[in-house]
Design an enzyme around this catalytic site. Structure first.
Site, mmCIF file in Angstrom:
data_model
loop_
_atom_site.group_PDB
_atom_site.id
_atom_site.type_symbol
_atom_site.label_atom_id
_atom_site.label_comp_id
_atom_site.label_asym_id
_atom_site.label_seq_id
_atom_site.Cartn_x
_atom_site.Cartn_y
_atom_site.Cartn_z
ATOM 1 N N CYS A 3 -36.556 9.772 -15.693
ATOM 2 C CA CYS A 3 -36.683 10.315 -17.044
ATOM 3 C C CYS A 3 -38.026 9.960 -17.682
ATOM 4 C CB CYS A 3 -35.548 9.879 -17.959
ATOM 5 S SG CYS A 3 -35.514 10.896 -19.441
ATOM 6 N N CYS A 51 -35.612 17.626 -19.913
ATOM 7 C CA CYS A 51 -35.782 16.349 -20.598
ATOM 8 C C CYS A 51 -35.499 16.573 -22.081
ATOM 9 C CB CYS A 51 -37.216 15.875 -20.385
ATOM 10 S SG CYS A 51 -37.471 14.219 -21.038
HETATM 11 C C1 LIG Z 1 -33.181 5.251 -20.151
HETATM 12 C C2 LIG Z 1 -32.872 6.433 -19.294
HETATM 13 C C3 LIG Z 1 -32.802 7.689 -19.883
HETATM 14 C C4 LIG Z 1 -32.527 8.803 -19.102
HETATM 15 N N1 LIG Z 1 -32.438 10.023 -19.728
HETATM 16 C C5 LIG Z 1 -32.149 11.114 -19.005
HETATM 17 C C6 LIG Z 1 -31.956 12.369 -19.649
HETATM 18 O O1 LIG Z 1 -32.039 12.477 -20.865
HETATM 19 N N2 LIG Z 1 -31.675 13.446 -18.882
HETATM 20 C C7 LIG Z 1 -31.548 13.356 -17.518
HETATM 21 O O2 LIG Z 1 -31.265 14.362 -16.893
HETATM 22 N N3 LIG Z 1 -31.730 12.177 -16.872
HETATM 23 C C8 LIG Z 1 -32.024 11.055 -17.576
HETATM 24 N N4 LIG Z 1 -32.160 9.842 -16.950
HETATM 25 C C9 LIG Z 1 -32.318 9.806 -15.473
HETATM 26 C C10 LIG Z 1 -31.007 9.882 -14.693
HETATM 27 O O3 LIG Z 1 -30.079 8.968 -15.174
HETATM 28 C C11 LIG Z 1 -31.319 9.628 -13.226
HETATM 29 O O4 LIG Z 1 -32.340 10.512 -12.810
HETATM 30 C C12 LIG Z 1 -30.098 9.837 -12.344
HETATM 31 O O5 LIG Z 1 -29.034 9.018 -12.745
HETATM 32 C C13 LIG Z 1 -30.460 9.536 -10.888
HETATM 33 O O6 LIG Z 1 -29.336 9.691 -10.072
HETATM 34 P P1 LIG Z 1 -29.310 9.083 -8.590
HETATM 35 O O7 LIG Z 1 -27.978 9.416 -8.061
HETATM 36 O O8 LIG Z 1 -30.522 9.483 -7.869
HETATM 37 O O9 LIG Z 1 -29.432 7.521 -8.843
HETATM 38 P P2 LIG Z 1 -28.394 6.595 -9.617
HETATM 39 O O10 LIG Z 1 -27.560 7.387 -10.563
HETATM 40 O O11 LIG Z 1 -29.218 5.492 -10.184
HETATM 41 O O12 LIG Z 1 -27.422 6.072 -8.492
HETATM 42 C C14 LIG Z 1 -27.840 5.377 -7.367
HETATM 43 C C15 LIG Z 1 -26.610 4.679 -6.780
HETATM 44 O O13 LIG Z 1 -26.944 4.167 -5.488
HETATM 45 C C16 LIG Z 1 -26.384 2.875 -5.361
HETATM 46 N N5 LIG Z 1 -27.151 2.115 -4.367
HETATM 47 C C17 LIG Z 1 -28.304 1.434 -4.538
HETATM 48 N N6 LIG Z 1 -28.653 0.828 -3.395
HETATM 49 C C18 LIG Z 1 -27.728 1.158 -2.478
HETATM 50 C C19 LIG Z 1 -27.537 0.841 -1.096
HETATM 51 N N7 LIG Z 1 -28.379 0.029 -0.447
HETATM 52 N N8 LIG Z 1 -26.478 1.357 -0.452
HETATM 53 C C20 LIG Z 1 -25.587 2.180 -1.101
HETATM 54 N N9 LIG Z 1 -25.711 2.492 -2.410
HETATM 55 C C21 LIG Z 1 -26.766 1.993 -3.088
HETATM 56 C C22 LIG Z 1 -26.479 2.298 -6.773
HETATM 57 O O14 LIG Z 1 -25.558 1.236 -6.941
HETATM 58 C C23 LIG Z 1 -26.154 3.500 -7.622
HETATM 59 O O15 LIG Z 1 -24.786 3.624 -7.895
HETATM 60 C C24 LIG Z 1 -32.366 8.676 -17.704
HETATM 61 C C25 LIG Z 1 -32.408 7.410 -17.111
HETATM 62 C C26 LIG Z 1 -32.638 6.304 -17.894
HETATM 63 C C27 LIG Z 1 -32.666 4.936 -17.241
#
Ligand SMILES: Cc1cc2nc3c(=O)[nH]c(=O)nc-3n(C[C@H](O)[C@H](O)[C@H](O)COP(=O)(O)OP(=O)(O)OC[C@H]3O[C@@H](n4cnc5c(N)ncnc54)[C@H](O)[C@@H]3O)c2cc1C
Length: 430
Positions: free
Chosen positions: A165, A341
C-alpha cells in the site's frame, strides 16, 4: 516423526491471497485436494489499519482467527514453509515435514524490515514513535495524534519502494492534519511528509491532486530523503538524501513506514528473481522457470502496486490458469496490473486511485477519479471490509470491471477548496 504429504494444490500463506485463491479453487473445482501452509493463528484486514491509526476503526474488527477463514474441504498445515525443491515438486516445512504438490501457489506476503532503520525496533511503541504497519503499534498512532500539542513537530516517513500500500504513509499524514483541523487547531503543529520517492504518488494524474491536498493542509513535503536512524531517547530522526547528505530532525511524533522486502526464505530460494521477489510473468502470474508454480500478492515480482485490491484481480487469473493447465489448455494473460488505493484525504472523504500497468487510470465507477468523495469514504470504511470478509475471501469473483478505456480529464481539479492559481495558458493570454 517427520512426515511427507501430497496435495494437488499447495498454497503457501493464508493471508489475503492464500485464502482468496483457496476459496476460489473450491468454488471452481471441488474435486481438487488443496492445502494451505500457514503458521499464524490470526488473519488481519490490513487495509483498515490506516483507519485504526486515525481512531476511525476498531482494531478488533480487523482480526479473525485463521481457522475461521480456511475454506471447508481445504487442509490447513499449521507450519511455516522453509525451503523449496521445485524440481522435486516439494516444500520443506519448519517442522522438518515435507509436502509435495502438483501445483504450488506462493503467497507469504512481504517482510517488514524493522531492522532496516537503526534504532527503530527499540524506539517503536513509545515516546511518539508509531507505525500503522503493525497491529502491535497501530493503536499507538492514534494516541500520538491525540497527544500532539501546540508547536509539536510530527514526521511521517516513506521508505524506498516497493512497499505494501504505497499510499498508506501519506494517508495517515492527511488524517492527522484533518484531526487538528477538526479541533480548530489547523496550523498549530509542524507536519512533515518525508519520502524516498521523487513524487508524492507513482501515477502523475493522482499525484497532481494529492500535491494540492498536501498544500491545503500545509504539510511540508520532502522528496528523495530516507529515514536511516532514530534516537528514541533524544527524539531525533536522521534522514539521508539521494546524494548521501544527512540531516537530523527533532520530532514529537514520528510515524514510520518500515523498509520492506521479500521474506528471507523466498530470497534464498530458487524461485526468487530480481530483488528477491518470486519471478512470475506479469500477466499470467506463472513462474518464469517452473511451469507448475504461480505467485501473487505482495511477494511476487509483478510491477503493480502491492495491495489487496490487486489480489482481487490476480486470484481469478491464478485459479483459471491452474485449471487451464489441468485441462491441457493454454494459459490466459489475464492480469493487467490493476491496483487501487483509497487515499483517505480527510475524515469523511477518499480519493480512490485505480490504475493498471503503466500508470493508466482505470476507474470502476463512472465518477471523476481524482476527486475526494464522501461515497468512497463509505466504500473504504464499510463497503470494502464487508466485501473482503464475505465475498473475496469466500472465493466470489464477479465485480464491475475497471474502465481501461477511460481518458484522463486533466481539467478536473481536486474537489476540496485549494489555493487558486492562474492557469499558465490564461496568464499568457491576458
Ligand atoms: C497500513 C496498511 C494499509 C493498507 N491499505 C490498503 C488499502 O487501502 N487497500 C489495499 O488494497 N491494500 C492495502 N494494504 C495492503 C494489503 O493489506 C496487502 O497488499 C495484502 O494483505 C497482501 O496480501 P498477501 O496475501 O500477499 O500477504 P499477507 O496478507 O500479508 O499474508 C501473508 C501470509 O503468509 C504467511 N506467511 C509468512 N511466512 C510464511 C511461511 N514461511 N510459510 C507459510 N506462510 C507464511 C503470513 O503469516 C500471512 O498470513 C495495506 C497494508 C497495510 C499494512
Amino acid at each position: 516423526m517427520e512426515q511427507n504429504k501430497h496435495h494437488q494444490v499447495v498454497i503457501i500463506g493464508g493471508g489475503t491471497a492464500g485464502i482468496t485463491v483457496a476459496s476460489s479453487i473450491r468454488r471452481h473445482a471441488k474435486y481438487l485436494n488443496v492445502a494451505i501452509i500457514e503458521p499464524a493463528d490470526n488473519h488481519y484486514y490490513q487495509p483498515a489499519f490506516t483507519l485504526v491509526g486515525a481512531g476511525a476503526y476498531n482494531l478488533e474488527k480487523t482480526k479473525r482467527s485463521e481457522k475461521s477463514l480456511i475454506p471447508p474441504g481445504v487442509s490447513w498445515i499449521k507450519d511455516a514453509a522453509k525451503s523449496f525443491d521445485p524440481e522435486g515438486n516439494s516444500v520443506v516445512l519448519s517442522s522438518g515435514d515435507t509436502v509435495t504438490y502438483d501445483y504450488l501457489v506462493v503467497c507469504p506476503g512481504l517482510a517488514l524490515e524493522w531492522d532496516g532503520v537503526e534504532g527503530l525496533k527499540d524506539a517503536l511503541g513509545k515516546d511518539g514513535v508509531c507505525s500503522n504497519y503493525s497491529p502491535d503499534y497501530v493503536e499507538y498512532t492514534w494516541d500520538c495524534i491525540q497527544n500532539l500539542k501546540k508547536g509539536s513537530q510530527a514526521l511521517f516517513t516513506q521508505p524506498p519502494m516497493p512497499i505494501k500500500c504505497p499510499g498508506a504513509p501519506q494517508k495517515i499524514a492527511y488524517l492527522a492534519a484533518d484531526y487538528l483541523r477538526k479541533k480548530g487547531r489547523a496550523g498549530d503543529c509542524d507536519l512533515h511528509f518525508l519520502t524516498q520517492a521523487p513524487a508524492i504518488f507513482g501515477v502523475p494524474y493522482f499525484a497532481r491532486a494529492l500535491e494540492k491536498v498536501m498544500s491545503r493542509y500545509g504539510i511540508n513535503t520532502h522528496y528523495q530523503t530516507n529515514l536511516v536512524s532514530i534516537n528514541g531517547a533524544a527524539k531525533k530522526a536522521t534522514f539521508e538524501d539521494s546524494e548521501g547528505k544527512r540531516q537530523v530532525l527533532d520530532y514529537d511524533m514520528l510515524h514510520v513506514t518500515p523498509p520492506q522486502g521479500a521474506p528471507d526464505f523466498i530470497k534464498d530460494s530458487p524461485l526468487a528473481g530480481e530483488g528477491g521477489w518470486i519471478s512470475v510473468d506479469k500477466n499470467s502470474l506463472q513462474h518464469t522457470k517452473y511451469a507448475n508454480i504461480f505467485s501473487l500478492g505482495d511477494v511476487c515480482s509483478t510491477p503493480n502496486s502491492k495491495t489487496a485490491a490487486a489480489i482481487r484481480k490476480q486470484s481469478p487469473v491464478v485459479v483459471r490458469n491452474i485449471l487451464n493447465m489441468i485441462a491441457g489448455k493454454a494459459l490466459e494473460e489475464g492480469y493487467d496490473g490493476y491496483a487501487s488505493c483509497p487515499l483517505t484525504t480527510s475524515y469523511g472523504k477518499v480519493l480512490l486511485a485505480e490504475f493498471i500497468y503503466g500508470g493508466k487510470v482505470t476507474p470502476t465507477l463512472p465518477l471523476t477519479p481524482n476527486r475526494e468523495l464522501a461515497v468512497y469514504w463509505w466504500v473504504k470504511v464499510t463497503g470494502l471490509p464487508l466485501m473482503y470478509w464475505h465475498y473475496m475471501l469466500k472465493g466470489y469473483e464477479w465485480f464491475f470491471g475497471h474502465n481501461v478505456d477511460y481518458v484522463e480529464d486533466k481539467s478536473q481539479p481536486a474537489s476540496e477548496p485549494v489555493e487558486k492559481t492562474e492557469e499558465p495558458e490564461k496568464k499568457k493570454a491576458a
